[in-house]
Structures are given as structure tokens and as C-alpha cells.
Design a protein around this motif. Sequence first.
Motif, PDB file in Angstrom:
ATOM      1  N   THR B  20      39.127  44.046  48.429  1.00  0.00           N
ATOM      2  CA  THR B  20      38.723  42.771  47.830  1.00  0.00           C
ATOM      3  C   THR B  20      39.643  42.488  46.654  1.00  0.00           C
ATOM      4  O   THR B  20      40.243  43.400  46.100  1.00  0.00           O
ATOM      5  N   GLU B  21      39.732  41.228  46.279  1.00  0.00           N
ATOM      6  CA  GLU B  21      40.490  40.859  45.089  1.00  0.00           C
ATOM      7  C   GLU B  21      39.769  41.340  43.836  1.00  0.00           C
ATOM      8  O   GLU B  21      40.393  41.767  42.872  1.00  0.00           O
ATOM      9  N   THR B  22      38.434  41.189  43.870  1.00  0.00           N
ATOM     10  CA  THR B  22      37.646  41.440  42.657  1.00  0.00           C
ATOM     11  C   THR B  22      36.627  42.542  42.902  1.00  0.00           C
ATOM     12  O   THR B  22      36.385  42.951  44.028  1.00  0.00           O
ATOM     13  N   LYS B  23      36.030  42.988  41.828  1.00  0.00           N
ATOM     14  CA  LYS B  23      35.092  44.104  41.879  1.00  0.00           C
ATOM     15  C   LYS B  23      33.795  43.713  42.599  1.00  0.00           C
ATOM     16  O   LYS B  23      33.567  42.555  42.911  1.00  0.00           O
ATOM     17  N   LEU B  24      32.961  44.714  42.845  1.00  0.00           N
ATOM     18  CA  LEU B  24      31.750  44.497  43.643  1.00  0.00           C
ATOM     19  C   LEU B  24      30.763  43.551  42.943  1.00  0.00           C
ATOM     20  O   LEU B  24      30.116  42.743  43.585  1.00  0.00           O
ATOM     21  N   GLY B  27      34.071  39.597  38.422  1.00  0.00           N
ATOM     22  CA  GLY B  27      35.308  38.964  38.864  1.00  0.00           C
ATOM     23  C   GLY B  27      36.584  39.641  38.385  1.00  0.00           C
ATOM     24  O   GLY B  27      37.661  39.051  38.461  1.00  0.00           O
ATOM     25  N   CYS B  28      36.495  40.880  37.886  1.00  0.00           N
ATOM     26  CA  CYS B  28      37.703  41.575  37.441  1.00  0.00           C
ATOM     27  C   CYS B  28      38.529  42.044  38.635  1.00  0.00           C
ATOM     28  O   CYS B  28      37.984  42.360  39.684  1.00  0.00           O
ATOM     29  N   SER B  29      39.837  42.116  38.415  1.00  0.00           N
ATOM     30  CA  SER B  29      40.754  42.515  39.474  1.00  0.00           C
ATOM     31  C   SER B  29      40.571  43.984  39.855  1.00  0.00           C
ATOM     32  O   SER B  29      40.217  44.819  39.025  1.00  0.00           O
ATOM     33  N   ASN B  55      29.671  40.450  45.282  1.00  0.00           N
ATOM     34  CA  ASN B  55      30.876  39.885  45.885  1.00  0.00           C
ATOM     35  C   ASN B  55      30.661  39.728  47.395  1.00  0.00           C
ATOM     36  O   ASN B  55      30.459  40.707  48.099  1.00  0.00           O
ATOM     37  N   GLU B  56      30.715  38.490  47.900  1.00  0.00           N
ATOM     38  CA  GLU B  56      30.405  38.265  49.319  1.00  0.00           C
ATOM     39  C   GLU B  56      31.444  38.903  50.237  1.00  0.00           C
ATOM     40  O   GLU B  56      31.141  39.322  51.350  1.00  0.00           O
ATOM     41  N   LYS B  57      32.695  39.005  49.746  1.00  0.00           N
ATOM     42  CA  LYS B  57      33.762  39.584  50.580  1.00  0.00           C
ATOM     43  C   LYS B  57      33.460  41.054  50.881  1.00  0.00           C
ATOM     44  O   LYS B  57      33.687  41.515  51.999  1.00  0.00           O
ATOM     45  N   VAL B  59      30.631  42.421  51.197  1.00  0.00           N
ATOM     46  CA  VAL B  59      29.589  42.443  52.230  1.00  0.00           C
ATOM     47  C   VAL B  59      30.217  42.176  53.597  1.00  0.00           C
ATOM     48  O   VAL B  59      29.924  42.869  54.577  1.00  0.00           O
TER      49      VAL B  59
ATOM     50  N   THR C  62      25.179  35.668  46.312  1.00  0.00           N
ATOM     51  CA  THR C  62      26.521  36.249  46.252  1.00  0.00           C
ATOM     52  C   THR C  62      27.462  35.289  45.530  1.00  0.00           C
ATOM     53  O   THR C  62      27.121  34.138  45.295  1.00  0.00           O
ATOM     54  N   ARG C  63      28.626  35.810  45.199  1.00  0.00           N
ATOM     55  CA  ARG C  63      29.669  34.964  44.626  1.00  0.00           C
ATOM     56  C   ARG C  63      30.919  35.132  45.488  1.00  0.00           C
ATOM     57  O   ARG C  63      31.047  36.118  46.224  1.00  0.00           O
ATOM     58  N   SER C  64      31.837  34.188  45.388  1.00  0.00           N
ATOM     59  CA  SER C  64      33.061  34.307  46.174  1.00  0.00           C
ATOM     60  C   SER C  64      33.986  35.319  45.500  1.00  0.00           C
ATOM     61  O   SER C  64      33.875  35.574  44.305  1.00  0.00           O
ATOM     62  N   ASP C  65      34.893  35.872  46.287  1.00  0.00           N
ATOM     63  CA  ASP C  65      35.802  36.915  45.802  1.00  0.00           C
ATOM     64  C   ASP C  65      36.955  36.255  45.028  1.00  0.00           C
ATOM     65  O   ASP C  65      38.094  36.285  45.471  1.00  0.00           O
ATOM     66  N   THR C  66      36.624  35.690  43.900  1.00  0.00           N
ATOM     67  CA  THR C  66      37.621  34.953  43.123  1.00  0.00           C
ATOM     68  C   THR C  66      37.790  35.608  41.759  1.00  0.00           C
ATOM     69  O   THR C  66      36.796  35.913  41.090  1.00  0.00           O
ATOM     70  N   LEU C  67      39.040  35.779  41.361  1.00  0.00           N
ATOM     71  CA  LEU C  67      39.325  36.424  40.071  1.00  0.00           C
ATOM     72  C   LEU C  67      38.760  35.623  38.904  1.00  0.00           C
ATOM     73  O   LEU C  67      38.881  34.406  38.861  1.00  0.00           O
ATOM     74  N   GLN C  68      38.139  36.338  37.990  1.00  0.00           N
ATOM     75  CA  GLN C  68      37.711  35.743  36.723  1.00  0.00           C
ATOM     76  C   GLN C  68      38.516  36.445  35.634  1.00  0.00           C
ATOM     77  O   GLN C  68      38.926  37.585  35.801  1.00  0.00           O
ATOM     78  N   GLU C  69      38.656  35.764  34.545  1.00  0.00           N
ATOM     79  CA  GLU C  69      39.434  36.365  33.471  1.00  0.00           C
ATOM     80  C   GLU C  69      38.736  37.617  32.928  1.00  0.00           C
ATOM     81  O   GLU C  69      37.525  37.600  32.689  1.00  0.00           O
ATOM     82  N   SER C  70      39.492  38.674  32.746  1.00  0.00           N
ATOM     83  CA  SER C  70      38.945  39.863  32.106  1.00  0.00           C
ATOM     84  C   SER C  70      38.995  39.676  30.592  1.00  0.00           C
ATOM     85  O   SER C  70      39.598  38.732  30.095  1.00  0.00           O
TER      86      SER C  70
END
Lengths: 501, 490, 95
Positions: B20-24, B27-29, B55-57, B59, C62-70
Motif C-alpha cells: 500500500t502507499e500508506t499505513k494501515l 496516511g503516512c507513507s 486503509n481500504e487498499k 483490505v 475505510t479511507r482511500s490509500d492516499t498519502l497524507q502529510e506526516s
Amino acid sequence: MQLEILSAVQLGAMIAKREVSCREVSKYFLDRVHQFDSIVSAMVNVFDEATVMEQADQVDSRILGGEKLSPLAGLPITIKDVLCLEGLPTTCSSKMLQNFRPPYNATSVQRLIDAGMIVLGKTNMDEFAMGSSTENSAFFPSRNPWALDRTPGGSSGGSAVTVAAGMSPLSIGSDTGGSVRQPAAFCGVCGLKPTYGLVSRFGLIAFASSLDQVGPFAHHVEDLAAVLQVIAGHDPRDSTSLNVAIPDLTSGLNAPLKGLRVGVVREHQDHPALDPEISKAVQATQKLLQSLGATIEEVHLPNSRHSVATYYVIAPCEASSNLARYEAAHYGYRARMTTEASSKSSTSGRNPLEEMMVVSRSQGLGEEVKRRIMLGTFALSAGYSDAYYKQALKVRRLIANDYQQAFQKVDVLLGPAFPTPAFRLGEKIDDPVQMYLGDQFTVEANLAGIPAMSLPAGFTRDGLPLAIQLQAPQLQEARLLNVGHQLQRAGLFEPKIAGLV
Amino acid sequence: MNQTPYRLVVGLEVHVQLSTETKLFCGCSTTFGAPPNTQVCPVCLGLPGSLPVLNEKAVQLAIRTGLALNCKIAEVTKWDRKNYFYPDLPKGYQISQFDQPICGEGYLDFPDPDAPETTQRVRLIRAHLEEDAGKSMHDEVHGRADSKIDLNRTGTPLLEIVSFPDLTSAAAAKAYLTELRLLLTYLGVSDCNMQEGSLRADANVNLHIPVDGNDIATPIVEVKNLNSFRAVERAIQYEAGRQFELWKQTGKTIKDAPKQTRGWDDEAGVTKAQREKEESADYRYFPDPDLVPLRVTEAMLSQQKVVLGESPSAARNRLQVNLGLKPYDADVIVSQGQSMVAYFDGVVAGGADPKRSSNWIQQDVMRTLKENDLSVEQFPISAARLSELLRAIDASVVDNTRGKSIFQYLLEHDATIPDAMAALGIVQVDSSEIETLCKELIDENPKVIAEARAGNAKALGSLIGAARKKNANADAKVVRELLQKMIDAM
Amino acid sequence: MNVSREDILKVASLSKLELAEAEFEVVASKFRNVLAFVEQLNEVDTTGVEEMAHPVDVHTVTRSDTLQESLDHDVALSNAPKSDGEFFLVPPVLG
């Protein structure tokens, strides 16, 4: 002019019409904070005057610029120190978080700021919201402005006091088992706990996550409605936040109560610990409602007698886990480990890391908090979880079912908020079970997730505030506020500021 | 076949980091290798007041994996807290799944290491989602300095795949893991990079020892810290020997000792007991009140079924049955990954013989990739172009040796086969030219011919070189055949 | 149930808390009182009753797999009791 007794909605309208400036209003209340806080100890941290005035001036210039702001724009508010706010420490009245500065605002706080409200500071509370008297604050106990030798209730005691003493027209606190309604009752102000999930918990430092809700304090029911209107609503950062449209909570305040079905809970009204004066206040409210066209019906909540025990299993279980993050590794209090302590690690059998965690937690957390953590740890541990935690979750379902059945017969429930008026400082602090039993009438709304409101209902012969409680089905806040507003108009109570001069 | 005096029983718990792009829960990378504590936010730092959102991805990837592993996907799944204290776990609990995992029982067939043409089956107990912990770096030298905590990895989504103890040898455990990794990369759910910790395995090992007609089981040992396939194999082998010796010495069985945790020391080649307090095993699981249950709908399932694609075992089967490759050859290509199978399919689709395609890919293509550290996607010769070359060889337009020269040329030039041949001066030699050439050779080398006629087959070899000198384009194979024919006719 | 001294010590240890000997009896007695109080729950017949972990019926959030600022690195470490500017620092595991 005495601004502190006006309704916030009225005061907001005056600010909007530029009859009074936000600067004047903010200064007025901040002065009262400075004047009275040394007496009642309601605040943990207060913004300095320059910061407050800067916020106020911004709102004034926006109003001057003709911007259409929320009805509460320019009004001061205090915030229980359990809600994260940038710019001041957020302490939960705990040594553990005495210097913790959150890098973000709680959603509810952000919404207040976005609405143009002026945050004066953070209010004192029972440590991590665990308590019913604000005596469990690690810093100092707060005092009831109606009787300084008595507690203001808790855990949001400081918030109730700032409103009762006219230090702020409004406040928000959190209610896990009565922590908004009970201090409101003790201090003679209005307090509302909304439906679970109506107000975002993001930034609300967790005590018991499945019970916690943010709720407002005010002198006037219409002000509760106005604040709730601002803070309610779906938040994608809180998975338990309800994704529902928020109705206009103020437009229905004046609807007549004719035909309203009001239930009186037999188990509450017959409760052996109920103070006769409070019982009388409930009966008087009953009559008042009848005079407004409501019908009264008796209802039963057969599992009611188990609600306190249910609450005091579930809440500590969740708390034991929620407070595990205070391990002194990434934030919070860390005990100074002397060489003595390190050598002690060899006797305790703990390595230096464990020793640091154990000593920091033991020193940084207060007695009540530690006992609840231990109780929750016990009730979740292998071999006991079924008998305690899971059994409590089942009894919780039975209690919620009782409420559902009751609400098939009636629209709202009327009863006491707390068995007694404000008790004395130190009176119950050494007997936790006695302290817990007081939560009898408030914990059920949290267990069932329903909205509940406490309203002033006169005074005892000794001059202590009396209060009643109204409860409604989930998401029926508008109904609850309508009934409350009509009761206020019909004279159930007259907003009063506790005289401290 | 089983020569040991015991039966080895192994189950694997595999942690896979999902792509995934982001954590479970925030939204962190999840990118590996960032400076410490730069991919953190209030949620994964466990700051007071922060709350997790799923994170829906993650799942979706879990469901995709579950489907490929023949798992029963839960209709309703939920989140539980696993409570324990450690500074790389900033909330003091890990969000995991306890009694309602997203994927229930399933299985995976993998090539039997002892009989590569057949498969073994490992049954799976479950696969569940959970968040990873951060990283602690200890002072390995003196153990006195502070430990350093990096929370970048905290909250990265993991799928924990738990097998039944169906594996009966270290080689089988390795083979299962190999197949699992291949499947996961085919599915695109994980990069399975073991160096970066994207795939981590723990092995539960014990022995069943036949004594007087009954099986005696040794205490179960969980071996942790297995950071490579080789480590898995070695650790299991080591553990089997250790447990057998211990049993001989102490006679202790599964009834006498609780499950023990041991760590694999790769350098020393031994497992070592890990100090663990009795109480730390009490994780006090309970439903996370900050997260709500997840209902898996038909739509969510079918969305993943559509993107499942061909599994490695299906690809192997197709290459064998439909295209006639030997099991070994099919496995080599399939093991290179999905892109290699696609490349092979492209070469065959262009009309080249499947076996010749397989040979060329295994030898020339894969060697070049390896030498130049390239992926097949980066390979300069397209499948269509290679197919064209192999067709030319199939048709004897060029011989194999010339074919290799053309291949080398194509690595550096974007050219058609005829252009490459022209550039290399390769022309197809017609049969009358070859005949003339062979006659000349016979005339010029009476001695060699005599030897050949006497039955020395090797003798003709020297003539091939001579033929090449006369005409570089002469196909060695054709020359040899014609020479033989002429000699036979003498 | 009878909660022994050992039980209480074990619970404290699981909670990463320690009880000073001087306060032990007071804490233990309060702990036992509360536990005795909540034991009334065992009287309730809950056969067939579903556990209620959540007060409202919400599911599949759920949320979409989208980057948020750290967080900025220094902000992330700003509340750390001890840090070297790069890592959070804690005492060693070995002693």
C-alpha cells in the motif's frame, strides 16, 4: 452590563450587530477568569491576554468586513483539558501529560475555532476524566462556586465551574459516565451528552473509547443547541463518527410539548440513595411537563441496578488499554532514573527499560487512574475476561435493550441526574464504591449510546443547585433540546451566576 | 524415504507487508528507507486523542490474497487490540485480528522438493491483517547506551498467514515459502523483499517420535528471526536435531513444557532461547472500540476475483500441458515471475517453437538479465523480435551460432532480423554453394576423409573449421550432414 | 472471588505499575472492594445475549490509500522525554 447572564446566542447576536465588540466580550470574561479562578481553581492553563485579544480582534475585523459568521462567532469558551488544543499544554490534569503539547487540534475544538469562538483556556478535571469530583486532578481540586467546601462534581468540574461562575458563557467537556451532566447538576448549569458518535472523538484523549462523548455546558438550553450545532457532524478521522445529516437543532426549540410522552423510570425514582429534595424536583418537573401538555408514564429499566457495575468493568477495561500508551518513551512524564534506580532494577528483576516505564507510570499517574488500569487489566486477563469483560458487554446489551423498549412507549425519559446535591470535598474520596454508586443515573446513557441532558431545577434549602435529567433515543437531540428549552421557559430554572464577590 | 527416527512437524507463520502507499490506519507513507521518524503522524505515533481509520487498499489486498490461497473470506471481520508494552509499539497495543480474521481456512499447493513433478499441499489456518511495530536499535556492543526508536515502520500493514503444521521437512518448509512468495508477487500484493522485512517467517517446530507403536511429541518451539529462505531451512534442520538430542537426554514431551520461543542466530547457526516473562503472553485481546466491524460484500469479493490473474501453478501447468515444456523448464520460467511468463508467451505467440523459446530465454535472455542486473521489462529485445529470430533459426535461415551473433547485435541495436543479418554480413548460403564447398574439402583433405571412412566420427570436425574459413556463412550443421552423406556414398 | 497478594502484584506488573509496600494494603483493599462490587454481574442471566462492544451500529468505515502529510521531524520528536534529534531514546533492554 452583566454579560455573563445573557444567553450566548443573544450575546452572539449583539456581537454580530456590533452592539458590543468581541474584544470587549473577551476582555470581560477573561477579567472574570482572573478575578475568580484563584477562588474556584477551575482552570489548568489560561491563554495570556495578548493572545486572547489577538483572536478577538481578528473576529472583530471579520465582522467589520461584513463577513457572515456563525451565531457564536466572537464568544469566549473554555475547554476541558482532555481535548487537544495547539498553543497550550493538554494535560488531562495528569502529571503524566503536564508538559504535553499536542501538534494538532481536536476536531470539536477546531470546529469551535472555525466558528470564530475565542478559546480562553483549559479547564481542570479528574485525571484522565476518571472521577466524579475533580478531586482526582493531579494539580489541585476545583471548588463548587455555590459552596466552596463542596466539589463541583466531575470529571469536567472545571468546565462546569467556569460557566457557573460566569467566567465563560460556554464550555465543552467530555462525558464517559456522566462527566458533563453531573458537574452541570452540581453547579446549577445545563449540560448535554450527545448520542455516541455525533461529535467526533478525534483529539479527545481517550478514557473509555466506546463511552466517551464531547458535550457542551451553558446557562441556557438554546446555547447547548448552538454549540452542539457547531461541533456535531461526521469526521472522517473518527471511524465511530456517525455519518448522518445534522438537523437544525435550534429551529425546533419552541415547538409545543402537547402530546409529548414522558417516561419516569420507576427504578430511578425509587432508588434508596435518592435525596428527597431531588426526588421532589423530579416530581415538580413532571407536573410542569404535564402543564405543558405532556403525558407521564411509568417505565421500567429492569437491568438498571447493574448499570454501575457494568460501567465499572467496561470503562476500566478500555482505559487499561487506552492508557498503555503512557510508557514514557515518546511523550509524557519520564521519571529521572538515578543510579540508585538503575541498581534497583537488579533487585526488581526489571531491565533498565522496564524500570523506566514502571517508575514513570507509577509516579506519573494518580491513585484512582492506577487502580482503574489495574482493574481493567485484571478483568481482561486470561481466565477472567469471560466472567468480567464479556459478561459486562452482555449486560450492557440488556441495558440498551431496556432503553429501546422504554422508548417504544415514551419520547423522553425524565429522572434525577445524580442522587444527591454536591457533596463535600474529601467526603467520598476514600471510598471508591460509594463514589461510583453516585453514577447510577448517568452511566446508562453512555452504555446505551443515547443523548442525555441535565438541567438545573432550583436549589436545596441549603442553597445547593438541584438538577433533573432528560434522556432521549439515539439521535433525538433536537427533541431533548426542545423539551429542555420549553422547561426553561416555563420556569423550571432561571439561569443564575454563583456570586463569588 | 524417511530415514530419521522421528517425524518432523512444522507450521509457518508468515508476515507479509502489503503493497500500500500508506499505513494501515493512517496516511503516512510506507516507503522503506526514509530518515528515521519522518513518516509519522499523531496516529502512528500513538499521540493521545488520535484515532485509527482503516486503509481500504489493505483490505482489498488481503481479500485478493485470501482468494488466491483458497481461503474462506469472512463476511464480517473485526479489529482487536493485542496489549503489550514495548517502546516500538507506541500505543501500548497492536491493532490486530483475534477471533474473526479476514481470511479463514485455505490451502496452498507447492512443488514437492523431493518429487518436482508432483505437489504437496499445506493447509492454512487463517490470514489476518495487523499493523507492524517500529524498529528498536540496541547498543549491541555494550548494551549500556540508550536504545534508539524509529517509528517509520509503525502501522505498516501486514498480513499474517498461519499454516497448519503440515510441513514435514525443512526443504518442504522452504518450498512452501518459495511458492507463497511467488504467488504473492504474482498477485501484486507484496514485493516480498526479505532484506527490507517485507516477508518474515516464524516456524513452529516439533518432532513426533515413534516409541513402542505410539507417537511421542516433543515440546513445540517457535523459532523467530528467520530473515531468509536459507535461514528457514537451516533453523528447522538445526531445531530438529536439537529437539531429538534434548528428548534423548530429558525425555521431555509436549505435556511437560509449554511452547518456547527461540531466536535463530544465523551466524552461529543455532537457535537460542529468548527470555520471555510468563505474563507477557497475556495479551488481553479485546475488540478495539476505536474501530468498527468490516462487512465484506460480494462486490468487494468479485472486484478482487477479477484481478487475481494466473497463479504460478496455473502458469506451470499451462506451459507443460499446452506448450509441451518439461516440468523443470516450466518451473524455471514461472519462477522468474509474471513478466517472464508474459515475455515467454510473447515469444511463442510470435510463432517461435515453445521449446526453443524456453531454451533461449533460460540461457541467453536470463544470462543477459543477470549480467546486466536488468528486469525483463528493461530487456532491450522485445518478445516479438526474439520470436522473429527464433523463427529464422527454426526455418534454418540462420544457424544457431549465427543466431547468437544476431542476438548479441540486437542487444545493442534496434534492428529487424534482416537488417541485423545485413549488418553482420550474414547471408543465407544456398545448397549448391555448400555442395561445391564440400566437394572441395573432400578433394583437399584425403587424409581426414580416410580417417572418417575408417569410422572416426570426430575427424570431420576439423573440416567444419576449414569450411568456415572458405565461407563464413556456411551452416556448420548443414556442412557436416552433407559431408557425411558424400563420404557414405563413396 | 478471593484476590491474593500475588494476584494483585501480577496485575500491577502486567499494567507496568508498581505498588510501594507502604500503600499496598490500602490499594489492595480498594481494589478488592471494587472487584467484589462488580461481581454482581455474574448473577445476571446472559444466556444467548450478544456482546455489545459498540453503542451504535456503524460498520465498514475505510479511507482511500492516499498519502497524507506526516509531521515535521522536529514536531514528531518535540514531546519526546529524550531524543538525539533523530530517534526517540529509551534506556537499554539489557542491564
